[in-house]
Design an enzyme around this catalytic site. Structure first.
Site, PDB file in Angstrom:
ATOM      1  N   VAL A   1     -28.089  29.336  51.030  1.00  0.00           N
ATOM      2  CA  VAL A   1     -28.919  30.641  50.486  1.00  0.00           C
ATOM      3  C   VAL A   1     -30.202  30.597  51.562  1.00  0.00           C
ATOM      4  O   VAL A   1     -30.979  29.515  51.090  1.00  0.00           O
ATOM      5  CB  VAL A   1     -29.058  30.570  49.034  1.00  0.00           C
ATOM      6  CG1 VAL A   1     -30.014  31.729  48.716  1.00  0.00           C
ATOM      7  CG2 VAL A   1     -27.588  30.613  48.222  1.00  0.00           C
TER       8      VAL A   1
ATOM      9  N   VAL B   1     -26.841  28.234  44.752  1.00  0.00           N
ATOM     10  CA  VAL B   1     -26.959  27.002  45.637  1.00  0.00           C
ATOM     11  C   VAL B   1     -26.171  25.902  45.168  1.00  0.00           C
ATOM     12  O   VAL B   1     -25.662  25.132  46.117  1.00  0.00           O
ATOM     13  CB  VAL B   1     -28.588  26.555  45.935  1.00  0.00           C
ATOM     14  CG1 VAL B   1     -28.597  25.663  46.881  1.00  0.00           C
ATOM     15  CG2 VAL B   1     -29.311  27.723  46.250  1.00  0.00           C
TER      16      VAL B   1
ATOM     17  N   LEU C   1     -18.172  21.506  35.537  1.00  0.00           N
ATOM     18  CA  LEU C   1     -17.641  22.798  35.148  1.00  0.00           C
ATOM     19  C   LEU C   1     -18.111  24.009  36.247  1.00  0.00           C
ATOM     20  O   LEU C   1     -19.290  23.713  36.551  1.00  0.00           O
ATOM     21  CB  LEU C   1     -17.853  23.429  33.779  1.00  0.00           C
ATOM     22  CG  LEU C   1     -16.987  22.615  32.769  1.00  0.00           C
ATOM     23  CD1 LEU C   1     -17.709  22.992  31.246  1.00  0.00           C
ATOM     24  CD2 LEU C   1     -15.556  23.078  32.846  1.00  0.00           C
TER      25      LEU C   1
ATOM     26  N   LEU D   1     -13.193  25.875  24.673  1.00  0.00           N
ATOM     27  CA  LEU D   1     -13.667  24.619  25.336  1.00  0.00           C
ATOM     28  C   LEU D   1     -12.442  23.486  25.102  1.00  0.00           C
ATOM     29  O   LEU D   1     -12.474  22.609  24.137  1.00  0.00           O
ATOM     30  CB  LEU D   1     -14.805  24.057  25.036  1.00  0.00           C
ATOM     31  CG  LEU D   1     -16.192  24.737  25.700  1.00  0.00           C
ATOM     32  CD1 LEU D   1     -16.127  26.296  25.196  1.00  0.00           C
ATOM     33  CD2 LEU D   1     -17.260  24.004  25.288  1.00  0.00           C
TER      34      LEU D   1
ATOM     35  N   ILE E   1     -12.674  19.598  24.934  1.00  0.00           N
ATOM     36  CA  ILE E   1     -13.778  19.173  23.862  1.00  0.00           C
ATOM     37  C   ILE E   1     -13.379  19.560  22.584  1.00  0.00           C
ATOM     38  O   ILE E   1     -13.403  18.693  21.682  1.00  0.00           O
ATOM     39  CB  ILE E   1     -15.295  20.077  24.250  1.00  0.00           C
ATOM     40  CG1 ILE E   1     -15.528  19.916  25.459  1.00  0.00           C
ATOM     41  CG2 ILE E   1     -16.018  19.416  22.887  1.00  0.00           C
ATOM     42  CD1 ILE E   1     -15.624  18.197  26.046  1.00  0.00           C
TER      43      ILE E   1
END
Length: 591
Positions: free
Chosen positions: A25, A51, A421, A476, A479
């Site tokens: 970027v 980024v 993630l 999730l 988890i």
């Protein structure tokens, strides 16, 4: 001697070191570098939307093919800090990427200037090397050293921080005189290999454990050859998956607490000797050291000296590049075989293969909402042996390792230790950028998918087509499953009634609308019988439009995937396969 700006010398060194593509970027403090890239003309650039996404693209690019080094570019402040997760992921899995940041001028450093931060200090814990270049004349040497460091010993990422005035300064640099430095790689000795083979030959039930270092060293073919000469079964780690084809007679399954096969754990537990090559004895592979090591001896071969004995002390440790070690292992093993010195392992191999044939998990469920096991069964049917799978973390990735099939090195691209993630989409785009036309299939749960979903626009803009399988339970999931031990289901629900998409019920985010808004194509599936047609339609859309195509499968809200706290105590929450039709795409059928 040629005169040029220091940053022009840096760009030229990238070209001379073999770089042809970069991800990043632009920003004010790094614009001199972009000007140098534009002037050079030989390095194409992919503009990320974040980024961190660019750093993961660089990582996917490196992982795609041997010899690749992905390059990520941004400013030093927020762009540099955005790169930290990418540096951590690359460092954890021994992946070389080069992050280049533009810094405030030297006179403004440490004066709280706009977007000026000590990125060198921030990056050091997660990089193999991080440095801020304070003298223009040192720029060529720093870039030369960066490539040498990335390629030597245990591979890893490097960050180079360049103050604006350092970039702009004029220096002497002769590109014709530039020569890349030869990387350092330790090599096993013959006496070490003979001692290791003597120990293996004395065992009754030996195994090879093949880690990601075998792939990094481009030594998968040697690993398979070594196993064939010895006729000894192989347990690949998750990072080493593909070093021996899943359907090979000596592939004994993966071992571990989560990303494992029932037969893989059983075969490891039945062994009495393990030779590990290029692996870390990671906790998700071993479980407790006491259970993993009980009753068996170990030889550990690794390129990094400090890895030997880090988790447990082996009976013999060998510091060596995996390829150098395996070349010698194959040579000596062939000599011993010709001399009739190797034991007959056919009974042990047959024992391992019988477990592989019989210890299968069920995949064929007709439930609606869809059970995730059925998705992987349909993926096995739809995608061929040349498919490259890209995934990161969660129940989706764990189940993928249990049910999908991989036949070649670098056809399973996964961040093994860090597991951030959002990694999947940009990493898949990096793989596509590395090899246009490659058959790439990414896999995400809904939360991983939402983390960096904006990067799909990069795939649309730069024509980087792949299929993304999105398994959506609006949770999730990993988890939620781990919270069972705390008797709770707390703060892990992603479900809500979307006022703009009532057809979704409680499944919340309308991924199809978001994906299409980003310039890609999407298909949503609610029933198991519609998965296969959706995959075929996705292939057509991808070919027609040259953009990422997302196939979203709406899953049942709660599924517990097989896992446990020890390799001898994995909980099987679902029905097991009892006959062939229960697991019709299993690698070896029950009947």
């Amino acid at each position: 001697m040629a005169k040029m700006k220091a940053i022009e010398a840096a760009a030229k060194i990238l070209e001379l070191e073999g770089v042809t593509k970069a991800f990043g970027v632009p920003g004010a403090a790094i614009n001199p570098f972009y000007a140098a890239l534009k002037g050079l003309g030989s390095i194409s650039h992919v503009l990320a939307r974040h980024v961190e996404g660019a750093s993961h693209m660089a990582e996917g690019y490196t992982r795609a093919n041997p010899g690749n080094i992905g390059v990520c570019i941004g400013t030093s402040g927020p762009a540099g800090t955005d790169m930290i997760t990418g540096l951590y992921s690359a460092s954890a899995d021994s992946i070389p990427i080069l992050c280049i940041t533009g810094q405030a001028p030297r006179a403004r450093m440490h004066k709280e200037d706009f977007q000026a931060v000590d990125i060198e200090s921030i990056a050091k814990p997660v990089a193999k090397w991080a440095t801020t270049v304070l003298e223009p004349g040192q720029v060529p040497g720093v870039f030369q050293q960066a490539f040498h460091i990335m390629r030597s010993g245990r591979p890893g990422p490097v960050l180079i921080d360049l103050p604006f005035d350092v970039q702009m300064a004029e220096i002497e640099f002769d590109p014709e005189a530039y020569q890349p430095m030869t990387p350092y790689k330790p090599a096993a000795t013959r006496i070490q290999v003979e001692k290791a083979l003597t120990m293996l030959n004395a065992a009754d039930k030996p195994l090879l454990v093949s880690g990601g270092g075998v792939i990094n060293a481009d030594a998968a073919a040697l690993l398979t050859e070594f196993a064939e000469v010895l006729n000894v079964p192989v347990i690949p780690t998750l990072m080493g998956w593909g070093t021996i084809p899943d359907d090979h007679g000596l592939m004994a399954g993966m071992c571990g607490l989560q990303t494992s096969h029932r037969y893989g754990n059983a075969n490891l537990l039945a062994s009495d000797f393990v030779l590990g090559v290029g692996n870390r004895w990671a906790n998700r592979h071993t479980g407790s050291v006491e259970v993993y090591t009980k009753g068996r001896k170990f030889v550990h071969v690794d390129i990094e000296p400090t890895q030997i004995g880090r988790v447990f002390g082996p009976d013999l440790g060998i510091v060596s590049d995996a390829k150098a070690a395996l070349e010698l292992f194959v040579e000596v093993a062939k000599e011993w075989k010709a001399a009739g010195k190797l034991k007959d392992r056919s009974a042990w191999v047959a024992e391992c293969q019988e477990r592989k044939r019989t210890l299968q998990r069920k995949t064929h469920f007709d439930n609606t909402p869809v059970k995730p096991q059925r998705v992987y069964e349909e993926m096995n049917k739809a995608f061929g042996r040349d498919t490259t799978y890209v995934s990161t973390i969660g129940l989706s990735q764990i189940a993928a390792a249990q049910f999908l099939h991989v036949y070649k090195e670098r056809n399973w691209i996964n961040c093994g230790q860090a597991g951030p993630l959002g990694w999947t989409i940009p990493a898949a785009l990096g793989v596509c950028a590395a090899e246009p036309g490659r058959n790439v299939v990414a896999l995400s749960g809904d939360y991983d998918f939402q983390f960096m979903i904006e990067e799909l626009a990069v795939g649309a803009q730069f024509k980087l087509p792949y299929i993304h399988v999105l398994v959506n339970n609006s949770y999730l999931g990993l988890i939620r499953q781990s919270q069972r031990g705390f008797d709770m289901d707390y703060c892990v629900q992603l479900s809500f009634e979307n006022i703009n998409a009532p057809e979704l019920g409680e499944y919340g985010v309308d991924h199809k609308a978001v994906v299409e808004g980003l310039g890609c194509k999407a298909i949503r599936v609610f029933k198991p019988e519609d998965i296969a047609p959706a995959f075929e339609e996705a292939k057509k859309l991808m070919a027609e439009h040259s953009v990422p195509v997302v196939v979203e499968v709406i899953l049942e809200r709660v599924t517990n995937i097989s896992m446990g706290v020890e390799i001898d105590a994995v909980n099987e929450f679902e029905e097991l396969a009892e006959k062939g039709e229960d697991a019709p795409t299993a690698i070896s059928l029950l009947d």
